[in-house]
Design a protein around this motif. Structure first.
Motif, short mmCIF file in Angstrom:
data_model
loop_
_atom_site.label_atom_id
_atom_site.label_comp_id
_atom_site.label_asym_id
_atom_site.label_seq_id
_atom_site.Cartn_x
_atom_site.Cartn_y
_atom_site.Cartn_z
N SER A 151 0.86 -1.18 0.00
CA SER A 151 0.00 0.00 0.00
C SER A 151 0.89 1.24 0.00
CB SER A 151 -0.90 0.00 1.23
OG SER A 151 -1.75 1.12 1.22
N PRO A 152 0.77 2.16 -0.98
CA PRO A 152 -0.18 2.12 -2.08
C PRO A 152 0.12 1.01 -3.07
CG PRO A 152 1.39 3.91 -2.38
CD PRO A 152 1.65 3.34 -1.03
N ALA A 153 -0.92 0.51 -3.71
CA ALA A 153 -0.79 -0.66 -4.55
C ALA A 153 0.06 -0.37 -5.78
CB ALA A 153 -2.18 -1.14 -4.98
N ARG A 154 0.81 -1.39 -6.18
CA ARG A 154 1.60 -1.29 -7.41
C ARG A 154 0.82 -1.85 -8.60
NH1 ARG A 154 6.66 -4.45 -5.15
NH2 ARG A 154 4.99 -5.32 -3.85
N GLY A 155 -0.33 -2.44 -8.33
CA GLY A 155 -1.13 -3.02 -9.40
C GLY A 155 -2.57 -2.57 -9.30
N LEU A 156 -3.49 -3.51 -9.40
CA LEU A 156 -4.92 -3.21 -9.35
C LEU A 156 -5.29 -2.74 -7.95
CD1 LEU A 156 -7.59 -3.32 -10.95
CD2 LEU A 156 -7.84 -5.69 -10.19
N ASP A 157 -5.67 -1.47 -7.83
CA ASP A 157 -5.82 -0.83 -6.51
C ASP A 157 -7.29 -0.80 -6.10
OD1 ASP A 157 -5.48 0.56 -4.20
OD2 ASP A 157 -4.80 2.42 -5.12
N LEU A 158 -7.79 -1.92 -5.60
CA LEU A 158 -9.15 -1.95 -5.09
C LEU A 158 -9.26 -1.29 -3.72
CD1 LEU A 158 -10.38 -5.52 -6.12
CD2 LEU A 158 -10.29 -3.40 -7.45
N ALA A 159 -8.12 -1.18 -3.02
CA ALA A 159 -8.13 -0.52 -1.71
C ALA A 159 -8.60 0.92 -1.82
CB ALA A 159 -6.74 -0.58 -1.08
N SER A 160 -8.09 1.65 -2.79
CA SER A 160 -8.47 3.05 -2.94
C SER A 160 -9.95 3.19 -3.31
CB SER A 160 -7.62 3.72 -4.01
OG SER A 160 -6.27 3.81 -3.59
N ILE A 161 -10.46 2.24 -4.09
CA ILE A 161 -11.86 2.31 -4.50
C ILE A 161 -12.78 2.04 -3.31
CG2 ILE A 161 -13.60 1.27 -6.00
CD1 ILE A 161 -11.35 0.71 -8.02
N SER A 162 -12.46 1.04 -2.49
CA SER A 162 -13.29 0.77 -1.31
C SER A 162 -13.15 1.90 -0.29
CB SER A 162 -12.93 -0.58 -0.69
OG SER A 162 -11.57 -0.64 -0.31
N ASP A 163 -11.96 2.48 -0.18
CA ASP A 163 -11.76 3.64 0.70
C ASP A 163 -12.63 4.81 0.26
OD1 ASP A 163 -10.13 3.11 2.84
OD2 ASP A 163 -8.28 3.52 1.78
N ARG A 164 -12.68 5.01 -1.04
CA ARG A 164 -13.41 6.18 -1.55
C ARG A 164 -14.90 6.09 -1.24
NH1 ARG A 164 -11.73 6.16 -6.63
NH2 ARG A 164 -13.58 5.22 -7.56
N ILE A 165 -15.46 4.90 -1.36
CA ILE A 165 -16.90 4.79 -1.10
C ILE A 165 -17.19 4.90 0.40
CG2 ILE A 165 -17.10 2.26 -0.85
CD1 ILE A 165 -19.59 2.57 -2.78
N ILE A 166 -16.25 4.44 1.25
CA ILE A 166 -16.39 4.66 2.69
C ILE A 166 -16.38 6.16 2.99
CG2 ILE A 166 -15.10 4.54 4.87
CD1 ILE A 166 -16.42 1.99 4.59
N ASP A 167 -15.43 6.88 2.40
CA ASP A 167 -15.32 8.32 2.65
C ASP A 167 -16.57 9.05 2.16
OD1 ASP A 167 -12.82 7.98 3.74
OD2 ASP A 167 -11.73 8.54 1.92
N GLU A 168 -17.10 8.64 1.03
CA GLU A 168 -18.30 9.30 0.50
C GLU A 168 -19.46 9.18 1.48
OE1 GLU A 168 -21.30 9.02 -3.40
OE2 GLU A 168 -19.42 7.88 -3.35
N VAL A 169 -19.61 8.01 2.08
CA VAL A 169 -20.69 7.82 3.04
C VAL A 169 -20.43 8.59 4.33
CG1 VAL A 169 -21.93 6.13 4.45
CG2 VAL A 169 -21.33 5.58 2.09
N GLN A 170 -19.21 8.48 4.86
CA GLN A 170 -18.90 9.11 6.14
C GLN A 170 -18.97 10.63 6.08
OE1 GLN A 170 -19.08 7.17 8.56
NE2 GLN A 170 -17.28 5.89 8.95
N GLN A 171 -18.78 11.21 4.91
CA GLN A 171 -18.84 12.66 4.77
C GLN A 171 -20.25 13.18 4.52
OE1 GLN A 171 -16.01 13.48 1.64
NE2 GLN A 171 -14.29 12.69 2.84
N SER A 172 -21.23 12.30 4.50
CA SER A 172 -22.60 12.73 4.23
C SER A 172 -23.11 13.69 5.30
CB SER A 172 -23.52 11.50 4.17
OG SER A 172 -24.87 11.88 4.12
N ASP A 173 -23.87 14.67 4.89
CA ASP A 173 -24.45 15.60 5.86
C ASP A 173 -25.64 15.00 6.60
OD1 ASP A 173 -26.37 15.60 3.88
OD2 ASP A 173 -26.08 17.69 3.29
N ARG A 174 -25.98 13.75 6.30
CA ARG A 174 -27.01 13.04 7.05
C ARG A 174 -26.47 12.51 8.38
NH1 ARG A 174 -31.38 11.88 3.72
NH2 ARG A 174 -30.99 12.17 1.49
N LEU A 175 -25.14 12.54 8.56
CA LEU A 175 -24.50 12.03 9.76
C LEU A 175 -24.04 13.19 10.64
CD1 LEU A 175 -22.30 9.21 8.16
CD2 LEU A 175 -24.62 9.01 9.07
#
Length: 329
Positions: free
Chosen positions: A154-178
């Motif tokens: 990390s950071p990945a040297r190949g197919l970086d699914l970590a960043s994609i799953s991180d991004r969707i977590i961040d999108e939810v956690q930053q919601s103004d509904r929380l």
């Protein structure tokens, strides 16, 4: 306005030209939602409406589980191949978020890997027609591709699914509904998985050793048709692994330290008993194959027995706090 449907498995990935996927890759991140109170069913559905107009998946029993629509991310990168061989990954990755019981948030990214039928990169419209499929240019051996992905840094040297799953977590956690306040300070657990796919292969699971805290590696086998079930199994494993780690490595040690220092840990103990312990619901009810995978995993790890012991320890600590004499000043 959010639209709820019945629970469903992730979208199966089928290459547009009929080539069968050889591998399935994924990464699941699990954490507490940044909200002081647990979310109501309607609030969970609203939070998971990440793509306006797309349906949200919802099931109420045995635990309440709400799943966002799949999001599509294009990728074009070199593969990290173990030992020998080179490969290039081009295609799309699917990702979604999951809220369990209004408390636990998961971000998961996954893709099926298939050998490219063309020697050159195609136009993007070709890859967009097959969401969740990544084509591999070159001729690396599948087991070297799998080993390279599972051991990638990390950071990945190949197919970086970590960043994609991180991004969707961040999108939810930053919601103004929380309200961006958590009821308990905990970490994020990561499960990285890879599956070998072959026609008529029976689903199997194995957990590989990892020296990184809160990082777990799973190897699976199955047929291409099993891939949605394998994705769901990894999400369920990630949820239960997070529950066990949080209770065993966070709540119990903190409570023991607080008691030794004459501090009151009752709030965190009650949170564990009332909010976390009821979520221990192994996925054996979903399908015979899911039950077989979980039982195979349990036979080696004894996760349920470990969790039961930790919950019993929490009850002992709760009773100890309730009966101890008041502090004299």
């Amino acid at each position: 306005m959010s639209h709820a449907t019945t629970d469903r498995d992730p979208i199966p990935a089928v290459p547009d030209d009929g080539a069968q996927p050889l591998l399935g890759f994924g990464e699941v991140r699990t954490c507490l939602i940044q909200n002081l109170a647990g979310l109501s069913p309607s609030a969970s559905v609203a939070l998971m409406q990440l793509t306006p107009g797309s349906p949200v998946s919802k099931v109420d029993r045995p635990t309440r589980r709400v799943v966002s629509p799949e999001q599509v991310t294009g990728v074009d990168c070199r593969l990290h191949v173990a030992r020998e061989g080179r490969g290039r990954a081009i295609g799309t990755v699917l990702s979604h978020a999951v809220v369990t019981n209004g408390r636990i948030l998961q971000g998961t990214a996954h893709a099926a890997l298939a050998s490219a039928t063309a020697k050159e990169r195609r136009e993007w419209r070709h890859y967009l027609r097959q969401p969740g499929v990544v084509e591999v240019l070159g001729s690396p051996k599948p087991h070297n591709v799998m080993d390279g992905y599972l051991t990638d840094a990390s950071p990945a040297r190949g197919l970086d699914l970590a960043s994609i799953s991180d991004r969707i977590i961040d999108e939810v956690q930053q919601s103004d509904r929380l309200d961006h306040t958590t009821a308990l300070r905990t970490g994020t657990a990561v499960v990285r998985w890879a599956a070998t796919l072959a026609q008529e292969a029976k689903p199997t699971v194995g957990i590989a050793k990892s020296d990184i805290p809160n990082f777990h590696v799973i190897r699976l086998n199955g047929s291409p048709e099993d891939l949605p079930m394998l994705i769901r199994f990894c999400e369920e494993f990630a949820l239960h692994e997070w529950l066990l780690t949080t209770v065993q490595d966070v709540i119990v040690p903190r409570a023991e330290a607080d008691i030794a220092r004459d501090r009151d840990p009752l709030d965190s103990l009650l949170f564990a008993l009332n909010e976390l312990a009821p979520l221990w619901m192994p996925p054996t009810h979903l399908s015979p194959d899911m039950k077989a995978l979980w039982e195979a995993m349990e036979s080696r790890t004894h996760y349920s027995r470990l969790f039961e012991r930790q919950v019993a320890r929490i009850r002992d600590l709760r009773d100890q706090v309730k009966i101890r004499p008041p502090r004299r000043f």
